[in-house]
Design a protein around this motif. Structure first.
Motif, PDB file in Angstrom:
ATOM      1  N   GLU A  79     -44.600-104.184  18.210  1.00 51.42           N
ATOM      2  CA  GLU A  79     -43.860-105.422  18.466  1.00 51.42           C
ATOM      3  C   GLU A  79     -42.592-105.414  17.618  1.00 51.42           C
ATOM      4  O   GLU A  79     -42.633-105.096  16.431  1.00 51.42           O
ATOM      5  CB  GLU A  79     -44.729-106.624  18.097  1.00 51.42           C
ATOM      6  N   LEU A  80     -41.473-105.759  18.223  1.00 50.64           N
ATOM      7  CA  LEU A  80     -40.200-105.787  17.502  1.00 50.64           C
ATOM      8  C   LEU A  80     -39.809-107.217  17.145  1.00 50.64           C
ATOM      9  O   LEU A  80     -39.928-108.124  17.969  1.00 50.64           O
ATOM     10  CB  LEU A  80     -39.088-105.166  18.351  1.00 50.64           C
ATOM     11  N   ARG A  81     -39.329-107.398  15.910  1.00 63.57           N
ATOM     12  CA  ARG A  81     -38.767-108.677  15.503  1.00 63.57           C
ATOM     13  C   ARG A  81     -37.469-108.438  14.722  1.00 63.57           C
ATOM     14  O   ARG A  81     -37.351-107.475  13.968  1.00 63.57           O
ATOM     15  CB  ARG A  81     -39.750-109.473  14.644  1.00 63.57           C
ATOM     16  N   HIS A  82     -36.523-109.327  14.934  1.00 63.58           N
ATOM     17  CA  HIS A  82     -35.228-109.203  14.267  1.00 63.58           C
ATOM     18  C   HIS A  82     -35.321-109.642  12.811  1.00 63.58           C
ATOM     19  O   HIS A  82     -35.916-110.682  12.496  1.00 63.58           O
ATOM     20  CB  HIS A  82     -34.176-110.054  14.983  1.00 63.58           C
ATOM     21  N   LEU A  83     -34.709-108.851  11.932  1.00 61.83           N
ATOM     22  CA  LEU A  83     -34.645-109.198  10.505  1.00 61.83           C
ATOM     23  C   LEU A  83     -33.425-108.532   9.894  1.00 61.83           C
ATOM     24  O   LEU A  83     -33.285-107.309   9.958  1.00 61.83           O
ATOM     25  CB  LEU A  83     -35.910-108.738   9.780  1.00 61.83           C
ATOM     26  N   ASP A  84     -32.555-109.334   9.311  1.00 64.30           N
ATOM     27  CA  ASP A  84     -31.376-108.830   8.612  1.00 64.30           C
ATOM     28  C   ASP A  84     -31.606-109.025   7.119  1.00 64.30           C
ATOM     29  O   ASP A  84     -31.494-110.132   6.601  1.00 64.30           O
ATOM     30  CB  ASP A  84     -30.124-109.579   9.066  1.00 64.30           C
ATOM     31  N   LEU A  85     -31.926-107.946   6.438  1.00 57.33           N
ATOM     32  CA  LEU A  85     -32.244-108.028   5.015  1.00 57.33           C
ATOM     33  C   LEU A  85     -31.017-108.255   4.146  1.00 57.33           C
ATOM     34  O   LEU A  85     -31.150-108.507   2.949  1.00 57.33           O
ATOM     35  CB  LEU A  85     -32.975-106.757   4.574  1.00 57.33           C
ATOM     36  N   ALA A  86     -29.845-108.200   4.723  1.00 60.94           N
ATOM     37  CA  ALA A  86     -28.627-108.503   3.974  1.00 60.94           C
ATOM     38  C   ALA A  86     -28.306-109.994   3.989  1.00 60.94           C
ATOM     39  O   ALA A  86     -27.264-110.412   3.500  1.00 60.94           O
ATOM     40  CB  ALA A  86     -27.446-107.714   4.535  1.00 60.94           C
ATOM     41  N   ASP A  87     -29.219-110.789   4.533  1.00 61.80           N
ATOM     42  CA  ASP A  87     -29.031-112.233   4.617  1.00 61.80           C
ATOM     43  C   ASP A  87     -30.362-112.913   4.299  1.00 61.80           C
ATOM     44  O   ASP A  87     -31.314-112.829   5.080  1.00 61.80           O
ATOM     45  CB  ASP A  87     -28.556-112.619   6.021  1.00 61.80           C
TER      46      ASP A  87
END
Length: 313
Positions: A79-87
């Protein structure tokens, strides 16, 4: 042009299948799983029957990665989920949507970019590699406690041995070294993982905090951050010296799923200088065990992320 080593997954898969039991029914969350070590970790966990939540900053690349795994493993649970670790706001939003997880693998990272900042104004390597994973771990803490044999695996690097925490200039505003600040972030990973272990034990919590590093492994990490001569040199050394990503992922996969893994352990390759080989317990830099350093890093990480849990040292 030099290429990365060909990936021979058979020896790594044989080693894993002979030592790790089925993970069917368990949910693993892998950050930065659209490429490199994260993708290989998701692939290996899938072969063990696990459900894998894969995160990616770039949704298109993430979808392509998931589709590639589903083509290889038609019965796989990815399963894919969006995550921006720079924010850090993205980290909060992501964590709020996770309802169940048994194992968190803090894998994603950036390596040796030009001096750059996160959305909150923190040096990118420290922000992504350490602060975002610190925040994610604490935000998911209560969710993990509801899991089956919960575990947190934080992925560091052999370069943590060259690191020090620049408390007077955490973000490289006065003097910045790409390698030095990468090493700082990887040392911070180790200090955090060991301090989390101590706090879990002190508070009588059965969750495991484990560390891992991949040795010298050929991934796109070495080419996505460095530029110029450094980028070219890493491409050449990847071809000549590095092990393939199938082997490189083994320490973190075993740290996440091995039955004999203990909290506070650090898993890395068993070869010379921990650069290649099969997983074994390795030792961190002595300074990483410094409790005052750990307390100071923990406190400043709470201040920077705004994330706190009642987990006394």
């Amino acid at each position: 042009m030099s290429k990365a080593p060909e990936v021979d997954r058979r020896s790594a898969a044989d080693w894993l299948s002979s030592r790790v039991e089925s993970q069917a029914g368990r949910i693993f969350l892998v950050t930065g799983a659209n490429s490199g070590l994260g993708l290989e970790t998701a692939r290996a966990l899938g072969t063990l029957g696990a459900t894998v939540i894969m995160t990616a900053r770039d949704s298109a690349k993430g979808e392509a990665a998931v589709e590639s795994l589903r083509a290889e493993q038609p019965d796989g649970k990815f399963e894919l989920r969006h995550l921006d670790l720079a924010d850090l706001e993205s980290v909060r939003e992501f964590a709020a949507g996770v309802e169940h997880v048994d194992v968190l693998i803090n894998n994603a990272g950036v390596m040796m970019p030009p001096h750059s900042l996160t959305e909150q104004g923190y040096e990118l390597q420290f922000g992504v590699n350490h602060l975002a994973h610190f925040a994610l771990t604490l935000l998911l803490f209560n969710t993990l406690l509801q899991g089956e044999n919960p575990r947190v695996v934080t992925v560091s690097s052999g370069l943590h041995h060259r690191g020090r925490i620049h408390f007077g200039d955490l973000h490289g505003n006065q003097k910045y070294s790409r390698t030095g600040y990468y090493a700082q972030s990887k040392l911070a990973n180790v200090v955090f993982g060991l301090e989390l272990h101590r706090r879990l034990r002190t508070n009588g919590i059965g969750m495991l905090s484990v560390l891992a590093h991949p040795g010298y492994t050929a991934t796109n990490l070495q080419s996505s951050g460095p530029t110029g001569i450094s980028k070219l040199a890493m491409k050449v050394s990847n071809r000549i010296m590095a092990q393939d990503v199938g082997m490189g992922a083994l320490p973190q996969v075993y740290a996440a799923a091995g039955a004999d893994v203990e909290s506070g352990q650090f898993w890395g390759p068993d070869g010379r200088n921990e650069s290649k080989g099969y997983p074994t317990v390795v030792q961190p830099l002595d300074e990483a065990r410094d409790r005052e350093l750990a307390r100071r890093l923990w406190d400043i990480s709470v201040e920077m992320t705004g994330v706190h849990i009642d987990l006394e040292p």
